[in-house]
Motif scaffolding. Structure first.
Motif, PDB file in Angstrom:
ATOM      1  N   LYS A  18    -140.333  -8.132 -42.216  1.00 54.85           N
ATOM      2  CA  LYS A  18    -140.199  -7.179 -41.124  1.00 54.85           C
ATOM      3  C   LYS A  18    -140.871  -7.818 -39.915  1.00 54.85           C
ATOM      4  N   LYS A  43    -131.989 -12.571 -36.821  1.00 50.96           N
ATOM      5  CA  LYS A  43    -130.986 -11.676 -37.412  1.00 50.96           C
ATOM      6  C   LYS A  43    -129.908 -12.479 -38.141  1.00 50.96           C
ATOM      7  N   ASP A  46    -130.690 -13.193 -41.634  1.00 51.76           N
ATOM      8  CA  ASP A  46    -130.904 -11.965 -42.424  1.00 51.76           C
ATOM      9  C   ASP A  46    -132.342 -11.473 -42.433  1.00 51.76           C
ATOM     10  N   GLN A  47    -133.040 -11.695 -41.341  1.00 49.73           N
ATOM     11  CA  GLN A  47    -134.369 -11.118 -41.181  1.00 49.73           C
ATOM     12  C   GLN A  47    -134.261  -9.790 -40.430  1.00 49.73           C
ATOM     13  N   ASP A  48    -135.169  -8.879 -40.738  1.00 46.77           N
ATOM     14  CA  ASP A  48    -135.234  -7.562 -40.093  1.00 46.77           C
ATOM     15  C   ASP A  48    -136.145  -7.694 -38.874  1.00 46.77           C
TER      16      ASP A  48
END
Length: 338
Positions: A18, A43, A46-48
């Motif tokens: 996160k 993003k 695939d990182q928040d």
């Protein structure tokens, strides 16, 4: 980035995180461009991630891809605070001391996430686990390009990332005229154009969308300019009353300080802007050649930045501040000969 920092960063990003990405207070083109450029990249793997700006940014940057997703701390404090509290990884971009986020400082100091700093200003503090600091760089946006290249591949740079990074490099180099602009900078910019940066459109959107209030304030500023020939110095003042009379909006004074340096034989230019809400005089310093405005700002006006571009502040009144400034110049006379 050195090998240890690259390894540490790759390790941190090898698992889902996160992530909060934060620019400095009163973010400029480099701050917004670098945070959005990094946001798009994170993003894509695939990182928040979310960008949280301490306060709003100028209208001439509102066209930038992804800008509508930026959370403004002062407008949405509860939501922004939750993001910061929950963050496992916090990127701070285009600043190197937590005081540069203003009223967000307390929130960041209390945060438990791991910090990564990407910045090109002098004298970085030591709050980050990974510190990518390089004062020779033209901009934080150029550093984000290098960051992506070091931990992954520039093939991941999309047209959205390219537009964001190009904007920051263009604005922080004064359209590629400052001494920090290197051959490497131009190679990075060329690659960004190849990857979809719309360089002509970006220039038009940033520089050719003036409001009447912006031009009226510019006219007032130039009328107020004082030239001190003996010190090769020019300074501008703008009072709160003058700003209010001309319907000042955030960003209207951006770049005005540079007009002093367009004068023949001027190597030191300053603008003093009264801000009654904060009870201070905001100051921008610019120079040409070897005169370090970073050292000048740090020594006398609680500021700093780069050798040829820095900021500061004064708690005195506008007339008292300019009197103090003029009084300092005699001790710098030899350095201001050019």
């Amino acid at each position: 980035m050195n090998k240890e920092d690259i390894k540490a960063t790759k390790s941190l990003l090898s698992t889902p995180q996160k992530i909060v990405i934060i620019p400095h207070k009163n973010p400029d083109g480099d701050a917004i461009g670098s945070t959005l450029g990094l946001w798009y990249y994170l993003k894509s793997i695939d990182q928040d991630a979310v960008v949280i700006a301490p306060n709003n940014f100028p209208k001439f940057l509102k066209w930038m891809p992804g800008q509508e997703e930026i959370v403004i701390f002062e407008d949405d404090k509860e939501r922004a605070q939750k993001y910061i509290t929950d963050a496992s990884l916090i990127f701070t971009l285009d600043f190197n001391h937590l005081s540069r986020v203003g009223f967000m400082q307390e929130s960041l100091e209390a945060a438990e996430g791991t910090f990564i700093m990407i910045d090109h200003h002098q004298a970085p503090s030591d709050y980050a686990k990974v510190t990518y600091s390089d004062v020779s760089m033209s901009s934080t946006c150029e550093m984000v390009y290098n960051f992506i290249e070091a931990i992954d591949s520039t093939s991941k740079i999309t047209s959205d990332i390219a537009n964001c990074l190009y904007t920051g490099i263009m604005t922080d180099t004064g359209s590629f005229k400052y001494s920090s602009t290197t051959s490497r900078t131009h190679r990075v910019v060329a690659d960004l154009i190849d990857k979809g940066a719309e360089n002509i459109a970006i220039h038009n959107k940033v520089f050719d969308t003036n409001s009447p209030s912006r031009l009226h304030i510019l006219g007032c500023a130039l009328k107020n300019m004082v030239i001190l020939e003996d010190y090769h110095t020019a300074y501008i003042t703008l009072s709160q009353e003058e700003l209010d009379q001309n319907n000042f909006k955030k960003g209207d004074t951006e770049g005005i300080v540079n007009y002093g340096l367009t004068l023949d034989n001027i190597i030191f230019a300053v603008i003093f802007i009264e801000n009654k809400d904060e009870g201070i005089i905001k100051i921008s310093f610019r120079s040409q050649g070897d005169f370090s405005v970073n050292e000048f700002a740090r020594a006398h006006f609680e500021g700093g930045g780069h050798d040829n571009a820095a900021g500061g502040k004064s708690d005195l009144s506008l007339p008292e501040t300019t009197t103090k400034f003029i009084g300092l110049l005699d001790s710098y006379k030899d350095k201001l000969k050019g």
